[in-house]
Design a protein around this motif. Sequence first.
Motif, PDB file in Angstrom:
ATOM      1  N   UNK A  22       0.831  -1.202   0.000  1.00  0.00           N
ATOM      2  CA  UNK A  22       0.000   0.000   0.000  1.00  0.00           C
ATOM      3  C   UNK A  22       0.865   1.252   0.000  1.00  0.00           C
ATOM      4  N   UNK A  23       1.899   1.260   0.832  1.00  0.00           N
ATOM      5  CA  UNK A  23       2.798   2.416   0.920  1.00  0.00           C
ATOM      6  C   UNK A  23       3.457   2.694  -0.418  1.00  0.00           C
ATOM      7  N   UNK A  24       3.845   1.644  -1.116  1.00  0.00           N
ATOM      8  CA  UNK A  24       4.533   1.788  -2.407  1.00  0.00           C
ATOM      9  C   UNK A  24       3.554   2.012  -3.558  1.00  0.00           C
ATOM     10  N   UNK A  25       2.257   1.985  -3.233  1.00  0.00           N
ATOM     11  CA  UNK A  25       1.226   2.126  -4.263  1.00  0.00           C
ATOM     12  C   UNK A  25       1.423   1.118  -5.381  1.00  0.00           C
ATOM     13  N   UNK A  26       1.622  -0.117  -4.967  1.00  0.00           N
ATOM     14  CA  UNK A  26       1.814  -1.214  -5.920  1.00  0.00           C
ATOM     15  C   UNK A  26       0.552  -1.393  -6.758  1.00  0.00           C
ATOM     16  N   UNK A  27       0.725  -1.888  -7.968  1.00  0.00           N
ATOM     17  CA  UNK A  27      -0.454  -2.168  -8.797  1.00  0.00           C
ATOM     18  C   UNK A  27      -1.343  -3.220  -8.114  1.00  0.00           C
ATOM     19  N   UNK A  28      -2.546  -3.347  -8.607  1.00  0.00           N
ATOM     20  CA  UNK A  28      -3.451  -4.350  -8.046  1.00  0.00           C
ATOM     21  C   UNK A  28      -2.822  -5.734  -8.140  1.00  0.00           C
ATOM     22  N   UNK A  29      -3.154  -6.563  -7.166  1.00  0.00           N
ATOM     23  CA  UNK A  29      -2.614  -7.920  -7.112  1.00  0.00           C
ATOM     24  C   UNK A  29      -3.671  -8.850  -6.550  1.00  0.00           C
ATOM     25  N   UNK A  30      -3.509 -10.120  -6.836  1.00  0.00           N
ATOM     26  CA  UNK A  30      -4.370 -11.146  -6.259  1.00  0.00           C
ATOM     27  C   UNK A  30      -3.729 -11.644  -4.980  1.00  0.00           C
ATOM     28  N   UNK A  31      -4.536 -11.979  -4.002  1.00  0.00           N
ATOM     29  CA  UNK A  31      -4.056 -12.599  -2.772  1.00  0.00           C
ATOM     30  C   UNK A  31      -4.415 -14.077  -2.821  1.00  0.00           C
ATOM     31  N   UNK A  56       6.904 -15.203 -13.418  1.00  0.00           N
ATOM     32  CA  UNK A  56       7.455 -16.170 -12.478  1.00  0.00           C
ATOM     33  C   UNK A  56       8.517 -15.614 -11.548  1.00  0.00           C
ATOM     34  N   UNK A  57       8.814 -14.317 -11.669  1.00  0.00           N
ATOM     35  CA  UNK A  57       9.772 -13.713 -10.737  1.00  0.00           C
ATOM     36  C   UNK A  57       9.125 -13.611  -9.372  1.00  0.00           C
ATOM     37  N   UNK A  58       9.918 -13.824  -8.333  1.00  0.00           N
ATOM     38  CA  UNK A  58       9.390 -13.763  -6.982  1.00  0.00           C
ATOM     39  C   UNK A  58      10.203 -12.799  -6.132  1.00  0.00           C
ATOM     40  N   UNK A  59       9.478 -12.048  -5.315  1.00  0.00           N
ATOM     41  CA  UNK A  59      10.078 -11.147  -4.342  1.00  0.00           C
ATOM     42  C   UNK A  59       9.701 -11.673  -2.972  1.00  0.00           C
ATOM     43  N   UNK A  60      10.702 -12.144  -2.237  1.00  0.00           N
ATOM     44  CA  UNK A  60      10.451 -12.731  -0.935  1.00  0.00           C
ATOM     45  C   UNK A  60      10.595 -11.692   0.161  1.00  0.00           C
ATOM     46  N   UNK A  61       9.858 -11.889   1.223  1.00  0.00           N
ATOM     47  CA  UNK A  61       9.968 -11.068   2.403  1.00  0.00           C
ATOM     48  C   UNK A  61      11.303 -11.334   3.060  1.00  0.00           C
ATOM     49  N   UNK A  62      11.987 -10.328   3.593  1.00  0.00           N
ATOM     50  CA  UNK A  62      11.515  -8.963   3.817  1.00  0.00           C
ATOM     51  C   UNK A  62      11.801  -8.052   2.623  1.00  0.00           C
ATOM     52  N   UNK A  63      10.882  -7.139   2.373  1.00  0.00           N
ATOM     53  CA  UNK A  63      11.095  -6.079   1.388  1.00  0.00           C
ATOM     54  C   UNK A  63      10.465  -4.801   1.908  1.00  0.00           C
ATOM     55  N   UNK A  64      11.062  -3.696   1.503  1.00  0.00           N
ATOM     56  CA  UNK A  64      10.514  -2.395   1.867  1.00  0.00           C
ATOM     57  C   UNK A  64       9.990  -1.732   0.596  1.00  0.00           C
ATOM     58  N   UNK A  66      11.128   0.737  -1.171  1.00  0.00           N
ATOM     59  CA  UNK A  66      12.154   1.000  -2.190  1.00  0.00           C
ATOM     60  C   UNK A  66      12.513  -0.275  -2.959  1.00  0.00           C
ATOM     61  N   UNK A  67      12.683  -1.361  -2.234  1.00  0.00           N
ATOM     62  CA  UNK A  67      13.023  -2.630  -2.900  1.00  0.00           C
ATOM     63  C   UNK A  67      11.864  -3.097  -3.780  1.00  0.00           C
ATOM     64  N   UNK A  68      10.652  -2.947  -3.287  1.00  0.00           N
ATOM     65  CA  UNK A  68       9.481  -3.315  -4.069  1.00  0.00           C
ATOM     66  C   UNK A  68       9.391  -2.466  -5.331  1.00  0.00           C
ATOM     67  N   UNK A  69       9.593  -1.164  -5.208  1.00  0.00           N
ATOM     68  CA  UNK A  69       9.522  -0.269  -6.374  1.00  0.00           C
ATOM     69  C   UNK A  69      10.569  -0.659  -7.414  1.00  0.00           C
ATOM     70  N   UNK A  70      11.773  -0.988  -6.981  1.00  0.00           N
ATOM     71  CA  UNK A  70      12.826  -1.403  -7.911  1.00  0.00           C
ATOM     72  C   UNK A  70      12.450  -2.717  -8.597  1.00  0.00           C
ATOM     73  N   UNK A  71      11.860  -3.637  -7.856  1.00  0.00           N
ATOM     74  CA  UNK A  71      11.452  -4.925  -8.402  1.00  0.00           C
ATOM     75  C   UNK A  71      10.329  -4.738  -9.424  1.00  0.00           C
ATOM     76  N   UNK A  72       9.456  -3.760  -9.178  1.00  0.00           N
ATOM     77  CA  UNK A  72       8.329  -3.511 -10.061  1.00  0.00           C
ATOM     78  C   UNK A  72       8.705  -2.739 -11.327  1.00  0.00           C
ATOM     79  N   UNK A  73       9.867  -2.092 -11.349  1.00  0.00           N
ATOM     80  CA  UNK A  73      10.256  -1.244 -12.483  1.00  0.00           C
ATOM     81  C   UNK A  73      10.029  -1.886 -13.856  1.00  0.00           C
ATOM     82  N   UNK A  74      10.421  -3.139 -14.061  1.00  0.00           N
ATOM     83  CA  UNK A  74      10.189  -3.723 -15.391  1.00  0.00           C
ATOM     84  C   UNK A  74       8.715  -3.766 -15.780  1.00  0.00           C
ATOM     85  N   UNK A  75       7.812  -3.607 -14.810  1.00  0.00           N
ATOM     86  CA  UNK A  75       6.383  -3.713 -15.077  1.00  0.00           C
ATOM     87  C   UNK A  75       5.741  -2.356 -15.381  1.00  0.00           C
TER      88      UNK A  75
END
Length: 76
Positions: A22-31, A56-64, A66-75
């Motif tokens: 939520x903080x990173x304003x990530x795109x919508x996702x399925x839970x 198929x890329x995975x981002x494992x916890x822990x992430x903040x 900034x790390x999430x935003x960098x991981x999402x960049x290709x998207x």
Amino acid sequence: MGLTLYQRDDCHLCDLALAVLAQARAPEFDSVFIDDDEVLEEKYGQRVPVLRDAAGRELEWPFDAARLAAWLLPHR
């Protein structure tokens, strides 16, 4: 984009991951809750929360944020 967050019921770390998303304003996702699913338990049991994209890329916890935003960049 096809993002999926694998998580458990009553999971403190999963709650933290949701707050980061939520903080990173990530795109919508399925839970997807892995509880009671043997295949997902085997794959993600000790690793949740895990964010996975359609490629198929995975981002494992822990992430903040900034790390999430960098991981999402290709998207974006």
